[in-house]
Design a protein around this motif. Sequence first.
Motif, short mmCIF file in Angstrom:
data_model
loop_
_atom_site.label_atom_id
_atom_site.label_comp_id
_atom_site.label_asym_id
_atom_site.label_seq_id
_atom_site.Cartn_x
_atom_site.Cartn_y
_atom_site.Cartn_z
N THR A 58 0.80 -1.13 -0.13
CA THR A 58 0.12 -0.17 0.04
C THR A 58 0.89 1.21 -0.08
OG1 THR A 58 -1.42 -1.46 1.61
CG2 THR A 58 -1.96 0.89 0.97
N GLY A 59 1.82 1.47 0.94
CA GLY A 59 2.68 2.63 1.09
C GLY A 59 3.28 2.71 -0.53
N LEU A 62 0.80 4.28 -2.80
CA LEU A 62 0.55 5.74 -2.52
C LEU A 62 1.98 6.48 -2.98
CD1 LEU A 62 -0.97 5.16 0.96
CD2 LEU A 62 -2.08 5.97 -1.18
N ILE A 80 0.80 11.48 4.30
CA ILE A 80 1.87 10.84 4.73
C ILE A 80 3.11 11.68 5.40
CG2 ILE A 80 3.75 9.63 3.56
CD1 ILE A 80 1.98 8.55 1.50
N LEU A 84 0.09 10.58 9.17
CA LEU A 84 -1.17 10.08 9.29
C LEU A 84 -1.74 9.18 8.17
CD1 LEU A 84 -2.55 13.70 10.32
CD2 LEU A 84 -1.85 11.95 11.77
N LEU A 85 -2.78 8.62 8.55
CA LEU A 85 -3.38 7.53 7.53
C LEU A 85 -3.96 8.46 6.69
CD1 LEU A 85 -5.01 4.71 9.47
CD2 LEU A 85 -2.78 4.79 8.44
N VAL A 86 -3.70 7.96 5.23
CA VAL A 86 -4.42 8.59 4.18
C VAL A 86 -6.11 8.34 4.43
CG1 VAL A 86 -4.56 8.72 1.75
CG2 VAL A 86 -2.37 8.49 3.03
N GLY A 112 0.32 -3.35 4.56
CA GLY A 112 -0.10 -1.97 4.81
C GLY A 112 -1.65 -1.84 4.66
N PHE A 113 -2.20 -2.86 4.31
CA PHE A 113 -3.83 -2.63 4.22
C PHE A 113 -4.47 -3.97 4.70
CE2 PHE A 113 -7.94 -2.67 2.79
CZ PHE A 113 -8.56 -1.19 2.52
N ARG A 115 -5.42 -0.95 7.72
CA ARG A 115 -4.57 -0.31 8.97
C ARG A 115 -5.59 0.28 9.78
NH1 ARG A 115 0.75 1.40 6.14
NH2 ARG A 115 2.16 1.66 7.68
N GLN A 119 -11.05 0.05 7.46
CA GLN A 119 -10.25 -0.39 6.46
C GLN A 119 -10.41 -2.02 6.37
OE1 GLN A 119 -6.45 0.65 5.87
NE2 GLN A 119 -6.89 2.78 5.89
N ARG A 190 13.66 7.04 2.70
CA ARG A 190 12.06 7.75 2.46
C ARG A 190 11.83 8.74 3.24
NH1 ARG A 190 8.13 2.91 3.90
NH2 ARG A 190 7.19 4.39 5.25
N ASP A 192 9.56 10.04 4.88
CA ASP A 192 8.84 9.84 6.32
C ASP A 192 9.73 8.99 7.24
OD1 ASP A 192 8.34 7.51 4.96
OD2 ASP A 192 6.17 7.57 5.51
N ARG A 201 3.97 8.23 13.25
CA ARG A 201 3.55 7.03 12.70
C ARG A 201 3.08 6.00 13.71
NH1 ARG A 201 8.11 6.13 8.61
NH2 ARG A 201 7.19 4.20 8.22
P1 AMP Z 1 4.11 2.27 4.83
O1 AMP Z 1 5.12 2.35 3.58
O2 AMP Z 1 3.40 1.00 4.69
O3 AMP Z 1 5.19 2.49 5.93
O4 AMP Z 1 3.18 3.47 4.65
C1 AMP Z 1 3.79 4.85 4.65
C2 AMP Z 1 2.50 5.90 4.89
O5 AMP Z 1 1.64 5.55 3.82
C3 AMP Z 1 1.74 5.61 6.18
O6 AMP Z 1 2.60 6.41 7.24
C4 AMP Z 1 0.54 6.20 5.72
O7 AMP Z 1 0.61 7.79 5.84
C5 AMP Z 1 0.17 6.11 4.21
N1 AMP Z 1 -0.46 4.62 4.22
C6 AMP Z 1 0.14 3.37 3.98
N2 AMP Z 1 -0.87 2.39 4.08
C7 AMP Z 1 -2.11 3.11 4.56
C8 AMP Z 1 -3.42 2.64 4.64
N3 AMP Z 1 -3.74 1.24 4.64
N4 AMP Z 1 -4.30 3.59 5.01
C9 AMP Z 1 -4.04 4.92 4.91
N5 AMP Z 1 -2.73 5.39 5.09
C10 AMP Z 1 -1.87 4.63 4.70
#
Ligand code: AMP
Length: 243
Positions: A58-59, A62, A80, A84-86, A112-113, A115, A119, A190, A192, A201
Amino acid sequence: MSVDTKNIKDIITRMHQQKNGRENQMRKQLIFLGPPACGKGTQTNMLAEHLKLPHVDTGSLLRAEIKGETPNGIVAKSFIDKGLLVPVELVAKIIKDRLAQEDCRHGYILDGFPRSLEQAEALEAMNQELNGPEGSDFRAIYFDLDQDVLISRIVNRRSCSKCGEIYNIKTHPTKVEGICDKCGGELTQRKDDNEETAKARFDTYFHETAPLIDYYKNKGVLRTIDANGTIEEVWERLLEVIK
Ligand code: AMP
């Protein structure tokens, strides 16, 4: 010519069994839960290769939207960057489109989904639509890890800008500094993955995502693995729980 009906019946039964066996294998749907930097990205990459299933991260989806400066990407970026969550509508739409693609028909590894509980319910609705009445072999794998190692993992994490391979400059460095061992691509950090956003996070994880552990435990589909240790140790444990 005499027809051996028993023989034919046996052959047909075996064909059905083989087909059903394939279907069951094909519909493996695995989701991964765990705090940021618990190592699920590395392990899900390896598992996708091992099981020949698509790795839906998922990340990364996005981040691709952000890179492409799409309307979704512009909205996603503002969340991001703050850790925060999208919004669920946006991320669920991206996941639904991805899971509907042909390569996910036989199963997927979803990283990543979901979360959040919202969801998780969205995913259930998607699966019902995508799977039809046959159902699937659905499991939630939870990576359990000591919290004190997580922040240090985040700030030392680097990934290849070309193939996405993940490294850690302290515990799993590349042979040549800054260059991916696998494809020769350039390593990046990255945006973030800094201490301040990492803290936000974690906060988001404990409030929104951690309740999913009980949610899936109550449904009887949760498998927990100890995610402390080396990549190889965790890999062995992962292979055990997905059998
Ligand atoms: P990750 O790469 O999985 O650490 O995700 C990086 C960022 O993407 C997270 O801190 C969120 O801001 C956003 N993100 C990833 N997965 C989700 C999700 N399932 N729902 C909402 N935001 C997400």
